[in-house]
Design a protein around this motif. Structure first.
Motif, PDB file in Angstrom:
ATOM      1  N   ASP A 275       4.741  -7.868  -3.184  1.00 50.73           N
ATOM      2  CA  ASP A 275       4.735  -6.834  -2.161  1.00 50.73           C
ATOM      3  C   ASP A 275       5.732  -7.132  -1.040  1.00 50.73           C
ATOM      4  O   ASP A 275       6.267  -8.225  -0.925  1.00 50.73           O
ATOM      5  CB  ASP A 275       3.328  -6.607  -1.609  1.00 50.73           C
ATOM      6  N   LEU A 276       5.954  -6.129  -0.208  1.00 57.28           N
ATOM      7  CA  LEU A 276       6.933  -6.208   0.869  1.00 57.28           C
ATOM      8  C   LEU A 276       6.569  -7.283   1.894  1.00 57.28           C
ATOM      9  O   LEU A 276       7.440  -8.025   2.358  1.00 57.28           O
ATOM     10  CB  LEU A 276       7.063  -4.844   1.549  1.00 57.28           C
ATOM     11  N   ASP A 277       5.291  -7.391   2.248  1.00 51.66           N
ATOM     12  CA  ASP A 277       4.876  -8.405   3.221  1.00 51.66           C
ATOM     13  C   ASP A 277       5.199  -9.816   2.723  1.00 51.66           C
ATOM     14  O   ASP A 277       5.634 -10.673   3.490  1.00 51.66           O
ATOM     15  CB  ASP A 277       3.375  -8.301   3.519  1.00 51.66           C
ATOM     16  N   HIS A 278       4.991 -10.040   1.453  1.00 52.25           N
ATOM     17  CA  HIS A 278       5.296 -11.339   0.833  1.00 52.25           C
ATOM     18  C   HIS A 278       6.797 -11.621   0.927  1.00 52.25           C
ATOM     19  O   HIS A 278       7.213 -12.723   1.274  1.00 52.25           O
ATOM     20  CB  HIS A 278       4.833 -11.313  -0.628  1.00 52.25           C
ATOM     21  N   ALA A 279       7.601 -10.614   0.631  1.00 45.13           N
ATOM     22  CA  ALA A 279       9.062 -10.771   0.693  1.00 45.13           C
ATOM     23  C   ALA A 279       9.519 -11.104   2.104  1.00 45.13           C
ATOM     24  O   ALA A 279      10.345 -12.003   2.306  1.00 45.13           O
ATOM     25  CB  ALA A 279       9.744  -9.493   0.202  1.00 45.13           C
ATOM     26  N   ILE A 280       8.986 -10.396   3.075  1.00 49.14           N
ATOM     27  CA  ILE A 280       9.385 -10.627   4.468  1.00 49.14           C
ATOM     28  C   ILE A 280       8.988 -12.029   4.917  1.00 49.14           C
ATOM     29  O   ILE A 280       9.782 -12.742   5.550  1.00 49.14           O
ATOM     30  CB  ILE A 280       8.782  -9.537   5.386  1.00 49.14           C
ATOM     31  N   THR A 281       7.767 -12.447   4.574  1.00 53.40           N
ATOM     32  CA  THR A 281       7.310 -13.794   4.927  1.00 53.40           C
ATOM     33  C   THR A 281       8.222 -14.848   4.323  1.00 53.40           C
ATOM     34  O   THR A 281       8.667 -15.771   5.021  1.00 53.40           O
ATOM     35  CB  THR A 281       5.860 -14.012   4.440  1.00 53.40           C
TER      36      THR A 281
END
Length: 141
Positions: free
Chosen positions: A87-93
């Protein structure tokens, strides 16, 4: 009548329960996504069970979509999404953790070099699957 098979089975169950229920036992991180990413990355040159500096460089270059030697957040998220890595949150982190000097981009120096040696926990010049999974877990949690 107890046979050696029964005694052996009971012993294995007792050992398994003591290991699983031990309150001080640290959790061994495992991440199926990290294992899958490792397998994709590892087979890009030589399927020997390790990621080398060159193989990690190949991965870096794939995220560097415009080929300028720098991976910005947009490129990272775009390639992450193309590969369906999570997911996007994982990528940003992960992006912000990989940006080791906190300048808003992942560059060869210092970020890429630091990342390779951060993943290479035993400092043998290559990254095993266990090293990759452990570090990936720590970066993404």
């Amino acid at each position: 009548m107890w046979t050696y098979v029964h005694i052996g089975a009971l012993t294995l169950v007792a050992v398994w329960l003591s290991v699983q229920c031990h309150p001080g036992r640290p959790v061994i991180p495992d991440d199926p996504l990290a294992r899958a990413i490792f397998m994709v990355a590892e087979t890009n040159r030589t399927p020997d069970g390790f990621l080398t500096v060159d193989e990690m460089s190949d991965i870096f270059m794939k995220f560097d979509i415009n080929g300028d030697g720098i991976v910005d957040e947009t490129e990272f998220i775009a390639h992450w999404s193309i590969l369906h890595l999570g997911d996007l949150d994982h990528a940003i982190t992960l992006f912000h953790r990989a940006d080791t000097n906190k300048d808003g981009r992942i560059s060869r120096e210092p970020d890429y070099t630091r990342l390779f040696y951060y993943f290479d926990r035993d400092m043998d010049g290559k990254i095993s699957e266990a090293e990759f999974v452990n570090v990936w877990f720590s970066l993404s949690s």
